[in-house]
Design a protein around this motif. Structure first.
Motif, PDB file in Angstrom:
ATOM      1  N   GLY A 167       7.960   0.308   4.311  1.00 25.85           N
ATOM      2  CA  GLY A 167       7.105   0.302   3.140  1.00 25.85           C
ATOM      3  C   GLY A 167       6.956  -1.113   2.622  1.00 25.85           C
ATOM      4  O   GLY A 167       7.217  -2.085   3.338  1.00 25.85           O
ATOM      5  N   VAL A 168       6.576  -1.221   1.375  1.00 30.32           N
ATOM      6  CA  VAL A 168       6.352  -2.531   0.779  1.00 30.32           C
ATOM      7  C   VAL A 168       7.243  -2.694  -0.448  1.00 30.32           C
ATOM      8  O   VAL A 168       7.440  -1.751  -1.220  1.00 30.32           O
ATOM      9  N   ALA A 169       7.825  -3.881  -0.591  1.00 27.11           N
ATOM     10  CA  ALA A 169       8.633  -4.219  -1.761  1.00 27.11           C
ATOM     11  C   ALA A 169       7.766  -5.021  -2.724  1.00 27.11           C
ATOM     12  O   ALA A 169       7.158  -6.023  -2.333  1.00 27.11           O
ATOM     13  N   VAL A 170       7.694  -4.564  -3.977  1.00 18.44           N
ATOM     14  CA  VAL A 170       6.862  -5.229  -4.981  1.00 18.44           C
ATOM     15  C   VAL A 170       7.687  -5.443  -6.247  1.00 18.44           C
ATOM     16  O   VAL A 170       8.672  -4.735  -6.489  1.00 18.44           O
ATOM     17  N   PRO A 171       7.296  -6.408  -7.092  1.00 19.21           N
ATOM     18  CA  PRO A 171       7.967  -6.553  -8.392  1.00 19.21           C
ATOM     19  C   PRO A 171       7.685  -5.324  -9.254  1.00 19.21           C
ATOM     20  O   PRO A 171       6.659  -4.654  -9.086  1.00 19.21           O
ATOM     21  N   PHE A 172       8.566  -5.036 -10.187  1.00 21.06           N
ATOM     22  CA  PHE A 172       8.378  -3.862 -11.034  1.00 21.06           C
ATOM     23  C   PHE A 172       7.147  -3.987 -11.934  1.00 21.06           C
ATOM     24  O   PHE A 172       6.599  -2.972 -12.370  1.00 21.06           O
ATOM     25  N   ASP A 173       6.707  -5.221 -12.210  1.00 25.48           N
ATOM     26  CA  ASP A 173       5.527  -5.385 -13.055  1.00 25.48           C
ATOM     27  C   ASP A 173       4.246  -5.525 -12.240  1.00 25.48           C
ATOM     28  O   ASP A 173       3.180  -5.804 -12.785  1.00 25.48           O
ATOM     29  N   ASN A 174       4.323  -5.314 -10.926  1.00 32.59           N
ATOM     30  CA  ASN A 174       3.140  -5.370 -10.074  1.00 32.59           C
ATOM     31  C   ASN A 174       2.265  -4.144 -10.307  1.00 32.59           C
ATOM     32  O   ASN A 174       2.768  -3.055 -10.622  1.00 32.59           O
ATOM     33  N   HIS A 175       0.964  -4.292 -10.125  1.00 37.07           N
ATOM     34  CA  HIS A 175       0.049  -3.172 -10.384  1.00 37.07           C
ATOM     35  C   HIS A 175       0.246  -2.022  -9.399  1.00 37.07           C
ATOM     36  O   HIS A 175      -0.211  -0.899  -9.655  1.00 37.07           O
ATOM     37  N   LEU A 176       0.955  -2.269  -8.284  1.00 37.50           N
ATOM     38  CA  LEU A 176       1.217  -1.212  -7.308  1.00 37.50           C
ATOM     39  C   LEU A 176       2.513  -0.450  -7.596  1.00 37.50           C
ATOM     40  O   LEU A 176       2.788   0.563  -6.946  1.00 37.50           O
ATOM     41  N   ALA A 177       3.292  -0.915  -8.543  1.00 39.02           N
ATOM     42  CA  ALA A 177       4.649  -0.402  -8.736  1.00 39.02           C
ATOM     43  C   ALA A 177       4.697   1.075  -9.122  1.00 39.02           C
ATOM     44  O   ALA A 177       5.729   1.726  -8.941  1.00 39.02           O
ATOM     45  N   GLN A 178       3.608   1.621  -9.629  1.00 37.39           N
ATOM     46  CA  GLN A 178       3.604   3.026 -10.026  1.00 37.39           C
ATOM     47  C   GLN A 178       3.259   3.961  -8.872  1.00 37.39           C
ATOM     48  O   GLN A 178       3.301   5.177  -9.029  1.00 37.39           O
ATOM     49  N   ARG A 179       2.938   3.397  -7.727  1.00 37.65           N
ATOM     50  CA  ARG A 179       2.549   4.216  -6.584  1.00 37.65           C
ATOM     51  C   ARG A 179       3.765   4.877  -5.940  1.00 37.65           C
ATOM     52  O   ARG A 179       4.850   4.303  -5.873  1.00 37.65           O
ATOM     53  N   ASP A 180       3.570   6.098  -5.427  1.00 33.72           N
ATOM     54  CA  ASP A 180       4.631   6.811  -4.710  1.00 33.72           C
ATOM     55  C   ASP A 180       4.562   6.551  -3.208  1.00 33.72           C
ATOM     56  O   ASP A 180       5.557   6.705  -2.502  1.00 33.72           O
ATOM     57  N   SER A 181       3.390   6.180  -2.713  1.00 33.81           N
ATOM     58  CA  SER A 181       3.207   5.830  -1.307  1.00 33.81           C
ATOM     59  C   SER A 181       1.982   4.935  -1.208  1.00 33.81           C
ATOM     60  O   SER A 181       1.200   4.819  -2.164  1.00 33.81           O
TER      61      SER A 181
END
Length: 286
Positions: A167-181
């Motif tokens: 998968g992908v590792a993102v910062p918690f404040d990234n716009h993708l962080a709320q995604r489940d997949s």
């Protein structure tokens, strides 16, 4: 039901949270959560009321605590009674650089509990060289990563200890962080930190080529930990496996098929009987 699950349960009871319980038994928080969930499924009850910062025993959990403590006490007594007759054993271990260290440490701790006089030496190796070393019987056991349809070396028994998703590792404040997949295609406009390692080249980059996807690579590093450090600093995102994730980043699994890897234990013929007779219980439960 495994002894390790009972230890995980008691660790949470004694520390009051899944996070601190995981630290006490030297595994990750997702691993201890999975262990307890499987235990609850097997028992058919809920053992903990899970809060944001603490875990409280349910009524059924309080009852189970008494049984768990009794079983662990009896287990310890039985183990102690055989310790005096245990001969010192030394195992030569080979560990691929992309194998998740928390899971390795937890398993080795279980080994030494079962065989108190066990000692081992660990040699790190590149993933692409590990199978060759195992095939030549240079090590008693080797911990590595395998993939679907991969040919395994002759002369060594391979045991699948578990699977992990990419998968992908993102910062918690990234716009993708709320995604489940997420899909690989959705990353094309994101700043990517590329990891110049064998697994990244042969799994991730190959998959991108197969699907004709070109990522926006901003930075390149040689280590997984360095890539994750840059992610924490907001310098981009990186593609990795779930078992390599550190605290401080959000992991989002890919929703494409085949984006998984297998945690694999290779056992040489010379060590197979010892491992079968002494360590099979904790290997089976991994």
């Amino acid at each position: 039901m495994e002894i390790r699950q009972l230890k995980h349960f008691i660790a949470i009871v004694e520390t009051g949270s899944f996070t601190r319980g995981a630290e006490k038994v030297h595994i990750s928080q997702p691993s201890i959560s999975s262990s307890i969930s499987k235990l609850e499924d097997e028992l058919g009850v809920t053992l903990f009321t899970r809060g944001r910062k603490q875990a409280l025993l349910t009524v059924q959990g309080e009852k189970f605590k008494i049984s768990a403590q009794r079983i662990l006490k009896e287990y310890g007594a039985v183990k102690t009674s055989f310790q005096e007759n245990t001969e010192a054993i030394h195992l030569k271990l080979c560990v691929a650089s992309n194998y998740p260290l928390p899971k390795l440490s937890s398993l080795l701790a279980d080994f030494t509990e079962l065989v108190p006089d066990l000692s081992f030496s660990i040699t790190d190796t590149a993933p692409d060289k590990m199978l060759s070393a195992v095939g030549k019987a240079e090590f008693d056991m080797a911990f590595g990563i395998t993939y679907e349809n991969e040919r395994l070396p002759q002369g060594a028994r391979a045991l699948i200890l578990g699977e992990e998703s990419y998968g992908v590792a993102v910062p918690f404040d990234n716009h993708l962080a709320q995604r489940d997949s997420i899909s690989l295609m959705e990353l094309i406009d994101e700043p990517v930190i590329e990891i110049r390692r064998w697994e990244y080249r042969n799994v991730v980059i190959q998959r991108l080529k197969d699907e004709n996807i070109k990522l926006n690579v901003k930075h390149r590093v040689d280590q997984y930990s360095r890539a994750l450090s840059l992610v924490k600093s907001g310098l981009g995102i990186t593609v990795t496996a779930s078992g390599l994730i550190e605290e401080g980043v959000k992991f989002i699994p890919f929703n494409e098929s085949g984006m998984r890897r297998r945690l694999t234990l290779f056992v040489s013929p010379s060590a197979e009987s010892f491992i079968r007779d002494n360590l099979s219980s904790c290997i089976k439960g991994s």
